[in-house]
Design a protein around this motif. Sequence first.
Motif: not given
Length: 152
Positions: A102-104, A110-117, A144-152
């Motif tokens: 939702d923040l994204l 992103i256009k649709d938070s449900k699609e990204f989820l 790319e967003i997923a790799k960014e937010i899941t990397s430590s």
Amino acid sequence: MTSKNLRGFSAGIIISTGILAGVYYMNSSNNDPELNDETVEQYLSEKGELAISEDEYTSLKAAKSTPAAAEKKSEPVVKEEEKVTEMNLTITQGMSTGEVCDLLQQGKIIKDSKEFLKYLRSHNLEGLVRAETHQVNSKMTFDEIAKEITSS
């Protein structure tokens, strides 16, 4: 309850069901308006719609499917440059993945938070989101967003 009382009760239910069925099937009042050209035209005008013949529909469909005709009739479309939105996404401990999505969306990344989820869930990344600040922008793909937010 005795058997006589039970029989009497059952007989009453059968008789009342018969009476109700008789009234239902004997009632000849039909409240549905008759469907004719006038009522169809009135309905279409109320909805702001238009009825066309099958021949007109076929010709419009054929005109739409030919790309040469469409190019001649329409002016060249100038593609506007997409505005790139950047965001420092701060994920705090205890935030759900849905809240992050939702923040994204609120940040127009992103256009649709449900699609990204759905994307995160389908790639088993939902539980791997890290609580820290991430740099993201609207040009990034879901991957790319997923790799960014899941990397430590």
